[in-house]
Design an enzyme around this catalytic site. Structure first.
Site, PDB file in Angstrom:
ATOM      1  N   THR A   1       1.849   6.176  13.501  1.00 19.28           N
ATOM      2  CA  THR A   1       0.955   5.454  13.147  1.00 19.28           C
ATOM      3  C   THR A   1       1.529   4.508  13.911  1.00 19.28           C
ATOM      4  OG1 THR A   1       0.535   7.120  11.357  1.00 19.28           O
ATOM      5  CG2 THR A   1       0.370   4.287  10.468  1.00 19.28           C
ATOM      6  N   GLY A   2       3.034   4.002  13.572  1.00 18.95           N
ATOM      7  CA  GLY A   2       3.626   2.469  14.075  1.00 18.95           C
ATOM      8  C   GLY A   2       3.308   2.304  15.312  1.00 18.95           C
TER       9      GLY A   2
ATOM     10  N   LYS B   1       0.544  -1.001   0.214  1.00 18.26           N
ATOM     11  CA  LYS B   1       0.191  -0.222   0.110  1.00 18.26           C
ATOM     12  C   LYS B   1       0.821   1.385  -0.095  1.00 18.26           C
ATOM     13  CE  LYS B   1      -1.497   3.275   1.603  1.00 18.26           C
ATOM     14  NZ  LYS B   1      -2.086   4.232   1.431  1.00 18.26           N
TER      15      LYS B   1
ATOM     16  N   GLU C   1       9.825   1.703  10.039  1.00 17.68           N
ATOM     17  CA  GLU C   1      11.036   2.674  10.165  1.00 17.68           C
ATOM     18  C   GLU C   1       9.833   4.138  10.838  1.00 17.68           C
ATOM     19  OE1 GLU C   1      14.295   2.388   9.880  1.00 17.68           O
ATOM     20  OE2 GLU C   1      14.146   0.623   9.117  1.00 17.68           O
TER      21      GLU C   1
ATOM     22  N   GLY D   1       6.168   4.951   8.393  1.00 19.54           N
ATOM     23  CA  GLY D   1       5.592   6.236   8.639  1.00 19.54           C
ATOM     24  C   GLY D   1       6.150   6.910   9.816  1.00 19.54           C
TER      25      GLY D   1
ATOM     26  N   GLU E   1       9.224  16.418  15.989  1.00 22.88           N
ATOM     27  CA  GLU E   1       9.341  16.170  14.533  1.00 22.88           C
ATOM     28  C   GLU E   1       8.091  17.323  13.626  1.00 22.88           C
ATOM     29  OE1 GLU E   1       8.378  12.222  12.368  1.00 22.88           O
ATOM     30  OE2 GLU E   1      10.344  12.269  11.375  1.00 22.88           O
TER      31      GLU E   1
HETATM   32  P1  NDP Z   1       1.755   8.123   7.357  1.00 23.50           P
HETATM   33  O1  NDP Z   1       2.124   7.240   9.413  1.00 23.50           O
HETATM   34  O2  NDP Z   1       1.172   9.242   8.102  1.00 23.50           O
HETATM   35  O3  NDP Z   1       1.861   7.097   7.027  1.00 23.50           O
HETATM   36  C1  NDP Z   1       2.939   6.195   6.372  1.00 23.50           C
HETATM   37  C2  NDP Z   1       1.961   5.729   5.563  1.00 23.50           C
HETATM   38  O4  NDP Z   1       1.027   5.087   6.393  1.00 23.50           O
HETATM   39  C3  NDP Z   1       1.394   5.820   4.139  1.00 23.50           C
HETATM   40  O5  NDP Z   1       0.982   4.938   3.398  1.00 23.50           O
HETATM   41  C4  NDP Z   1       0.028   6.186   4.876  1.00 23.50           C
HETATM   42  O6  NDP Z   1      -0.814   6.250   3.788  1.00 23.50           O
HETATM   43  C5  NDP Z   1      -0.063   4.909   5.449  1.00 23.50           C
HETATM   44  N1  NDP Z   1      -1.165   5.077   7.125  1.00 23.50           N
HETATM   45  C6  NDP Z   1      -1.171   5.822   7.649  1.00 23.50           C
HETATM   46  N2  NDP Z   1      -2.078   5.402   8.565  1.00 23.50           N
HETATM   47  C7  NDP Z   1      -2.432   4.142   8.845  1.00 23.50           C
HETATM   48  C8  NDP Z   1      -2.785   2.970   9.749  1.00 23.50           C
HETATM   49  N3  NDP Z   1      -3.532   3.353  10.451  1.00 23.50           N
HETATM   50  N4  NDP Z   1      -2.611   2.616   9.656  1.00 23.50           N
HETATM   51  C9  NDP Z   1      -2.006   2.100   8.317  1.00 23.50           C
HETATM   52  N5  NDP Z   1      -1.682   2.553   7.113  1.00 23.50           N
HETATM   53  C10 NDP Z   1      -1.453   3.801   7.906  1.00 23.50           C
HETATM   54  O7  NDP Z   1       3.502   8.722   7.116  1.00 23.50           O
HETATM   55  P2  NDP Z   1       3.976  10.305   6.441  1.00 23.50           P
HETATM   56  O8  NDP Z   1       3.309   9.441   4.995  1.00 23.50           O
HETATM   57  O9  NDP Z   1       3.394  11.667   6.793  1.00 23.50           O
HETATM   58  O10 NDP Z   1       5.305   9.811   6.711  1.00 23.50           O
HETATM   59  C11 NDP Z   1       5.977  10.794   7.017  1.00 23.50           C
HETATM   60  C12 NDP Z   1       6.935  10.303   8.357  1.00 23.50           C
HETATM   61  O11 NDP Z   1       7.482   9.762   7.791  1.00 23.50           O
HETATM   62  C13 NDP Z   1       7.627  10.359   9.358  1.00 23.50           C
HETATM   63  O12 NDP Z   1       6.983  11.044  10.152  1.00 23.50           O
HETATM   64  C14 NDP Z   1       8.433  10.354   8.959  1.00 23.50           C
HETATM   65  O13 NDP Z   1       9.446  10.583   9.936  1.00 23.50           O
HETATM   66  C15 NDP Z   1       8.179   8.940   8.729  1.00 23.50           C
HETATM   67  N6  NDP Z   1       9.836   8.332   7.492  1.00 23.50           N
HETATM   68  C16 NDP Z   1      10.014   7.274   7.765  1.00 23.50           C
HETATM   69  C17 NDP Z   1      11.630   7.054   7.300  1.00 23.50           C
HETATM   70  C18 NDP Z   1      12.413   5.746   8.568  1.00 23.50           C
HETATM   71  O14 NDP Z   1      12.903   5.393   7.760  1.00 23.50           O
HETATM   72  N7  NDP Z   1      12.561   5.696   9.885  1.00 23.50           N
HETATM   73  C19 NDP Z   1      11.596   7.547   6.078  1.00 23.50           C
HETATM   74  C20 NDP Z   1      10.978   8.407   5.447  1.00 23.50           C
HETATM   75  C21 NDP Z   1      10.056   8.358   6.912  1.00 23.50           C
HETATM   76  P3  NDP Z   1      -2.091   7.425   3.422  1.00 23.50           P
HETATM   77  O15 NDP Z   1      -0.715   7.548   2.700  1.00 23.50           O
HETATM   78  O16 NDP Z   1      -2.862   6.979   2.075  1.00 23.50           O
HETATM   79  O17 NDP Z   1      -2.137   8.324   4.192  1.00 23.50           O
END
Ligand code: NDP
Length: 530
Positions: free
Chosen positions: A263-264, A206, A281, A259, A416
């Site tokens: 969410t994690g 996804k 991550e 993400g 963040e």
């Molecule tokens: P989100 O947590 O909002 O979303 C990440 C992904 O998860 C998207 O595909 C999103 O879908 C999906 N998602 C959102 N909510 C849920 C849920 N409840 N259950 C399952 N999947 C879900 O993060 P962002 O997209 O805003 O990304 C930015 C974040 O990612 C930052 O906090 C950043 O630090 C982190 N990040 C960490 C990295 C690492 O390697 N440690 C690398 C890159 C980013 P949708 O897009 O449809 O909302």
């Protein structure tokens, strides 16, 4: 009316009806139609539902219409991935040479198409084209690296003291749910999909809703490379519904998520219900520590690169600059000067250093922190914020803001932001720098700037971070690792460790004596007397 004029009119009419975006020799007709990828086919949503993505640099332009997966689509995607894995269809699980060839071919396709794909990445993410090009090539490199590991999943064997043998097998973990973010859409996905496939897993992916087209480029490259049907299935839709249904799905064995930390946490709680394996991550609040003997020019360049690339929308970005009081003023002045000189513009302009933020929501979040910093009364070393006029009026353009003398306990220094906002914090001693650096919930990366190698290593050992750079920032070798301490995540991506994440370890114990008189039986049970 002459024939030429007729053609001209038709051309004008077509360009109104079918708008395009051009860069160099590439022209993309928008909106691009992005479909689900299930059983090797690009298919529409079974419920006929779609959503759209706008150009973050020109928000009145719809650049993609995306099919949204229904529960039926999701179940079908999981069932297919399950079937391929459980039945070893196409020899997917056993034939590692097939996997190796497909991964290499995928890398080749991505590399050959990098120029074109970079335009797509720049368009939907807002990433400047120069960076987008490197980004696509980095994704290709990840596929190549894991292709090279597909035939090197070695187990182990131990000849035990009693003469028997313990065989250690490494086996693919099963069906993987991959959920990826938008900020580096191709590499973040490649870090999951490539090692999962190298290990012999199957995947339901996804991608982030803001970057559907980058995902399409990856699944098309995989399909072109000969990936058998159902090995990777891609579903689109909101994370809170489609994403969450996927990670909770009972037929999923492993969730690989990148993400936000919040969410994690939710995913980790949900995974507990069936003890799913997880790799997380998550976010970061990464310090760059500048000691008194550092090269200020080196530190400034690294901080600008590490802190403001991708408009600061990077998990490993330097967002706190901890600087020794003796070089504080010099560093802040130069940092502000260099950051001010960055070209903020349209992502498809070769001169652009920083593009727009990804979305309205992200813009509001970042502006909210800038507002907070100003209201809290922190010194503003570089004033920036929302840009207006010309192209800026139609995009989420925000210029860098540097706050100085920030309280390490304040929200600016703890949370963040994921935008072009840097908090500078002066320190007096090495110990104080370490304490400030570690005193956050995150532990993803850190940078140390010093000419003293002993101090560099001493401090690196004490920092709670998955990656520590010495005199550099934000370089991520594919062969290395990526992952966080504390609330920045669980597990590691990239390198050899990134493959291990997708492997279960099994022990097979072989009796080689053939004897009915086994010491370990005899000690506990008097079986021979029964
Ligand atoms: P989100 O947590 O909002 O979303 C990440 C992904 O998860 C998207 O595909 C999103 O879908 C999906 N998602 C959102 N909510 C849920 C849920 N409840 N259950 C399952 N999947 C879900 O993060 P962002 O997209 O805003 O990304 C930015 C974040 O990612 C930052 O906090 C950043 O630090 C982190 N990040 C960490 C990295 C690492 O390697 N440690 C690398 C890159 C980013 P949708 O897009 O449809 O909302």
């Amino acid at each position: 009316m002459g024939i030429k004029r007729q053609y001209l009119l038709i051309g004008v009419l077509l360009s109104i009806l079918m708008p395009t975006v051009s860069y160099g020799k590439f022209t993309i007709e928008i909106p691009v139609r992005v479909k689900l990828f299930i059983d090797g086919e690009e298919v529409s949503s079974s419920k006929g539902k779609t959503f759209t993505r706008e150009n973050p640099a020109q928000f009145d332009q719809t650049i993609a219409v995306i099919e949204e997966a229904s529960t039926d689509d999701l179940n079908r995607a999981v069932d297919l991935a399950r079937e391929v894995f459980d039945k070893d269809k196409y020899g997917w699980v056993t034939n590692y040479r097939q996997r190796l060839r497909i991964l290499y071919k995928t890398a080749e396709i991505l590399r050959e198409e990098a120029e074109r794909i970079a335009v797509t990445v720049a368009l939907e993410n807002g990433m400047p084209i120069r960076q987008a090009r490197a980004h696509v090539l980095a994704a290709a490199e990840i596929f190549e690296f894991y292709a090279g590991l597909a035939d090197k999943v070695y187990g182990d064997s131990i000849v035990l003291s009693n003469g028997n043998v313990s065989l250690i097998f490494k086996e693919p973990v099963g069906v993987v749910a991959a959920v990826s973010p938008w900020n580096f859409p191709m590499t973040q996905a490649a870090r999951k999909i490539a090692p999962a496939l190298a290990a012999g897993c199957t995947v339901v992916w996804k991608p982030a809703s803001y970057t559907p087209m980058s995902a399409m480029e990856i699944y098309r490259a995989l399909a072109k490379a000969g990936l058998p049907k159902g090995v990777v299935n891609v579903i689109y839709g909101p994370g809170a519904t489609v994403g969450n249904e996927l990670v909770r799905h009972p037929r999923i064995d492993y969730v690989s998520f990148t993400g936000e930390t919040t969410t994690g946490k939710l995913i980790m709680q949900q995974a507990a219900a069936s003890i799913k394996r997880i790799g997380l991550e998550l976010g970061g609040k990464n310090p760059g520590i500048v000691f008194d003997d550092a090269s200020i020019e080196e530190a400034v360049r690294a901080i600008v690169f590490g802190g403001l690339r991708n408009t600061g929308q990077a998990c490993g970005a330097i967002s706190r600059v901890l600087v020794h009081e003796s070089v504080h003023e010099k560093l802040v002045n130069r940092l502000a000067e260099v950051a001010k000189g960055l070209v903020i513009g349209y992502p498809l302009d070769d001169n652009t250093d920083m593009g727009p933020l990804v979305s309205k929501a992200q813009e509001e979040k970042v502006l909210g922190y800038i507002d907070f910093g100003k209201k809290a009364g922190f010194k503003v070393a570089l004033d920036g914020g929302k840009l207006s006029g010309g192209i800026y009026d139609k995009g989420y353009f925000v210029s860098p803001v540097i706050f100085d003398d920030v309280d390490p306990k304040s929200r600016l220094a703890q949370e963040e932001i994921f935008g072009p906002v840097i908090a500078v914090i002066p320190f007096k001693t090495e110990q104080e720098a370490i304490e400030i650096a570690n005193n956050v919930i995150y532990g993803l990366t850190a940078s140390i700037f010093t000419k003293d190698p002993a101090r560099a290593l001493r401090v690196a050992r004490k920092l709670q971070a998955g990656t520590v750079w010495i005199n550099d920032a934000y370089t991520q070798p594919t062969e290395g690792i990526w992952g966080g301490y504390k609330q920045s995540g669980i597990g590691r991506e990239l390198g050899l460790y990134g493959l291990e994440e997708f492997l279960e370890i099994k022990q097979v114990y072989v009796d080689t004596t053939g004897s009915l008189d086994r010491p370990h039986w005899r000690t506990v049970m008097k079986i021979d007397k029964l």
